[in-house]
Design a protein around this motif. Structure first.
Motif, PDB file in Angstrom:
ATOM      1  N   ASP A  60       4.757  -0.370  -5.222  1.00  0.00           N
ATOM      2  CA  ASP A  60       3.690   0.038  -4.314  1.00  0.00           C
ATOM      3  C   ASP A  60       2.358  -0.187  -5.020  1.00  0.00           C
ATOM      4  O   ASP A  60       1.968   0.592  -5.891  1.00  0.00           O
ATOM      5  CB  ASP A  60       3.855   1.514  -3.937  1.00  0.00           C
ATOM      6  CG  ASP A  60       2.915   1.949  -2.820  1.00  0.00           C
ATOM      7  OD1 ASP A  60       1.817   1.368  -2.720  1.00  0.00           O
ATOM      8  OD2 ASP A  60       3.283   2.858  -2.054  1.00  0.00           O
ATOM      9  N   ASP A 103      13.125   2.661   2.955  1.00  0.00           N
ATOM     10  CA  ASP A 103      12.811   1.223   2.905  1.00  0.00           C
ATOM     11  C   ASP A 103      14.011   0.384   3.338  1.00  0.00           C
ATOM     12  O   ASP A 103      13.892  -0.541   4.147  1.00  0.00           O
ATOM     13  CB  ASP A 103      12.410   0.812   1.485  1.00  0.00           C
ATOM     14  CG  ASP A 103      11.011   1.276   1.096  1.00  0.00           C
ATOM     15  OD1 ASP A 103      10.302   1.823   1.961  1.00  0.00           O
ATOM     16  OD2 ASP A 103      10.643   1.080  -0.083  1.00  0.00           O
ATOM     17  N   SER A 104      15.167   0.703   2.769  1.00  0.00           N
ATOM     18  CA  SER A 104      16.366  -0.101   3.042  1.00  0.00           C
ATOM     19  C   SER A 104      16.812   0.041   4.491  1.00  0.00           C
ATOM     20  O   SER A 104      17.199  -0.946   5.134  1.00  0.00           O
ATOM     21  CB  SER A 104      17.505   0.286   2.092  1.00  0.00           C
ATOM     22  OG  SER A 104      17.920   1.623   2.297  1.00  0.00           O
ATOM     23  N   GLU A 107      14.339  -1.863   6.847  1.00  0.00           N
ATOM     24  CA  GLU A 107      14.582  -3.310   6.845  1.00  0.00           C
ATOM     25  C   GLU A 107      15.844  -3.649   7.634  1.00  0.00           C
ATOM     26  O   GLU A 107      15.857  -4.610   8.417  1.00  0.00           O
ATOM     27  CB  GLU A 107      14.701  -3.821   5.410  1.00  0.00           C
ATOM     28  CG  GLU A 107      14.892  -5.327   5.331  1.00  0.00           C
ATOM     29  CD  GLU A 107      14.801  -5.883   3.923  1.00  0.00           C
ATOM     30  OE1 GLU A 107      14.837  -7.118   3.791  1.00  0.00           O
ATOM     31  OE2 GLU A 107      14.693  -5.081   2.972  1.00  0.00           O
ATOM     32  N   ARG A 130       3.576   1.378   3.380  1.00  0.00           N
ATOM     33  CA  ARG A 130       4.606   0.379   3.712  1.00  0.00           C
ATOM     34  C   ARG A 130       4.011  -0.860   4.371  1.00  0.00           C
ATOM     35  O   ARG A 130       4.491  -1.973   4.158  1.00  0.00           O
ATOM     36  CB  ARG A 130       5.680   1.012   4.608  1.00  0.00           C
ATOM     37  CG  ARG A 130       6.604   1.943   3.849  1.00  0.00           C
ATOM     38  CD  ARG A 130       7.789   2.416   4.692  1.00  0.00           C
ATOM     39  NE  ARG A 130       8.783   3.056   3.838  1.00  0.00           N
ATOM     40  CZ  ARG A 130       8.834   4.363   3.582  1.00  0.00           C
ATOM     41  NH1 ARG A 130       7.938   5.169   4.138  1.00  0.00           N
ATOM     42  NH2 ARG A 130       9.757   4.856   2.775  1.00  0.00           N
ATOM     43  N   ARG A 133       3.198  -3.218   1.644  1.00  0.00           N
ATOM     44  CA  ARG A 133       4.147  -3.600   0.593  1.00  0.00           C
ATOM     45  C   ARG A 133       5.494  -4.127   1.079  1.00  0.00           C
ATOM     46  O   ARG A 133       6.246  -4.668   0.282  1.00  0.00           O
ATOM     47  CB  ARG A 133       4.378  -2.418  -0.360  1.00  0.00           C
ATOM     48  CG  ARG A 133       5.043  -1.196   0.254  1.00  0.00           C
ATOM     49  CD  ARG A 133       5.196  -0.077  -0.785  1.00  0.00           C
ATOM     50  NE  ARG A 133       5.860   1.100  -0.246  1.00  0.00           N
ATOM     51  CZ  ARG A 133       7.172   1.249  -0.149  1.00  0.00           C
ATOM     52  NH1 ARG A 133       7.967   0.282  -0.577  1.00  0.00           N
ATOM     53  NH2 ARG A 133       7.693   2.338   0.363  1.00  0.00           N
ATOM     54  N   LEU A 134       5.805  -3.993   2.357  1.00  0.00           N
ATOM     55  CA  LEU A 134       7.112  -4.438   2.842  1.00  0.00           C
ATOM     56  C   LEU A 134       6.976  -5.706   3.681  1.00  0.00           C
ATOM     57  O   LEU A 134       6.432  -5.683   4.790  1.00  0.00           O
ATOM     58  CB  LEU A 134       7.786  -3.337   3.668  1.00  0.00           C
ATOM     59  CG  LEU A 134       8.166  -2.047   2.936  1.00  0.00           C
ATOM     60  CD1 LEU A 134       8.913  -1.112   3.878  1.00  0.00           C
ATOM     61  CD2 LEU A 134       9.002  -2.336   1.689  1.00  0.00           C
ATOM     62  N   SER A 135       7.500  -6.800   3.168  1.00  0.00           N
ATOM     63  CA  SER A 135       7.402  -8.077   3.884  1.00  0.00           C
ATOM     64  C   SER A 135       8.270  -8.097   5.146  1.00  0.00           C
ATOM     65  O   SER A 135       8.044  -8.921   6.038  1.00  0.00           O
ATOM     66  CB  SER A 135       7.794  -9.232   2.962  1.00  0.00           C
ATOM     67  OG  SER A 135       9.093  -9.045   2.443  1.00  0.00           O
ATOM     68  N   CYS A 136       9.251  -7.189   5.219  1.00  0.00           N
ATOM     69  CA  CYS A 136      10.095  -7.140   6.422  1.00  0.00           C
ATOM     70  C   CYS A 136       9.298  -6.736   7.662  1.00  0.00           C
ATOM     71  O   CYS A 136       9.785  -6.871   8.796  1.00  0.00           O
ATOM     72  CB  CYS A 136      11.281  -6.193   6.219  1.00  0.00           C
ATOM     73  SG  CYS A 136      10.837  -4.453   6.002  1.00  0.00           S
TER      74      CYS A 136
END
Length: 333
Positions: A60, A103-104, A107, A130, A133-136
């Motif tokens: 993060d 996070d998991s 996604e 998020r 930081r989360l490309s999903c």
């Protein structure tokens, strides 16, 4: 442990704060947080501090700035003592596991929706980053719902980050980010969400991380019912954590809502599928609980109906991580 080994360990655990955190602008913003926010709002900074100090597993880039010096130092001191004392579990591990679990599952839920735009609603978003930081989330519109004063401070801190020469590479990874000032204990938060561009008919993931237990029972149930109602309109996923009664009793002035059996509650509201995990379960450990004597594995070995540990008489304080889903014309068993 020799003196040299102890000194080396202390050096390894030295807290190194980023230069930006010492800037006048950032310090003035965190002065407002420290002196004007309440315990619920402070919990947002505590969570950010956990993500910052467990950065070997959570990447993060803005967590330190969002957490602030006082929350970073407080958690750092606890972690340092735990490591020096060879504690069975290190302070903040529950925040790290919880973050990685959300996070998991987020996604996986986006993947399950397949092609097409989806929506992610972060209720009680706090200092969640998020969207950065989360490309999903690249094909998702993210809605952050929280008190106006929280969103304003957060936006100002992120502005300082993105204007800093060292951090100009940091940018929003979500397709869109919309901040929605609203109190989710107030009945009109859904309407405010819609007026901000939320489309009820679009596939949606609702993220309630570290928020439900701060609400009074009536308000928590109204929030869950509002989300469950969306199942009749579109494919809907709820990701949330629940305290049991013993956990909520830790601070009756801070925690209010609890449920010992959320996997039984949610189907009665309209979710057709509910999966429950505890910290330490195969999908909720992430290699962060190496000591076989850690508290979470001990709790998992006891039936959930047991309120008091027969070994030492301590309350069985549990945090449940819950994934629920529903869709139109579903059959609820």
């Amino acid at each position: 442990m020799s003196m040299d080994e102890g000194k080396r360990m202390e050096d390894d655990l030295e807290l190194k704060l980023p230069e930006l955190l010492m800037s006048e602008a950032v310090q003035s913003l965190h002065a407002i947080v420290d002196h004007q926010w309440d315990s619920l709002q402070h919990s947002a900074c505590q969570t950010a501090a956990g993500r910052a100090l467990w950065n070997h597993v959570i990447h993060d880039p803005v967590a330190e700035i969002l957490a602030g010096k006082s929350f970073l130092r407080s958690l750092y001191e606890k972690m340092k003592m735990d490591k020096l004392n060879n504690a069975h579990e290190v302070s903040g591990v529950i925040l790290a596991v919880r973050t990685l679990w959300f996070d998991s599952k987020l996604e996986a839920a986006i993947d399950s929706f397949g092609d097409g735009e989806s929506q992610v609603v972060l209720l009680g978003a706090g200092m969640d980053a998020r969207a950065y930081r989360l490309s999903c989330l690249k094909e998702s519109s993210v809605y952050e719902v929280d008190f106006a004063e929280v969103l304003q401070i957060k936006a100002a801190l992120l502005h300082e980050v993105t204007q800093s020469p060292k951090h100009r590479h940091i940018e929003i990874k979500a397709k869109a980010l919309v901040r929605v000032p609203a109190d989710i204990s107030d009945g009109d938060w859904i309407e405010k969400l819609k007026r901000s561009g939320f489309v009820p008919e679009r596939k949606t993931i609702w993220v309630l991380e570290g928020i439900l237990y701060y609400l009074h029972h009536l308000h928590a149930m109204q929030v869950l019912q509002s989300i469950a109602a969306n199942c009749s309109v579109t494919q809907t996923v709820l990701l949330a954590d629940f305290m049991n009664k013993s956990s909520a009793a830790l601070s009756t002035s801070t925690f209010h809502f609890y449920n010992d059996w959320p996997d039984h509650l949610l189907p009665t509201l309209g979710f057709s599928s509910v999966k429950l995990s505890q910290i330490g379960d195969p999908d909720a450990r992430f290699g962060l609980l190496p000591d076989p004597q850690n508290l979470f594995d001990k709790l998992r070995s006891l039936p959930r109906s047991i309120q008091t540990n027969p070994e030492d008489g301590t309350p069985c304080r549990r945090l449940y991580l819950v994934e629920a889903s529903g869709f139109p014309n579903q059959t609820i068993s």
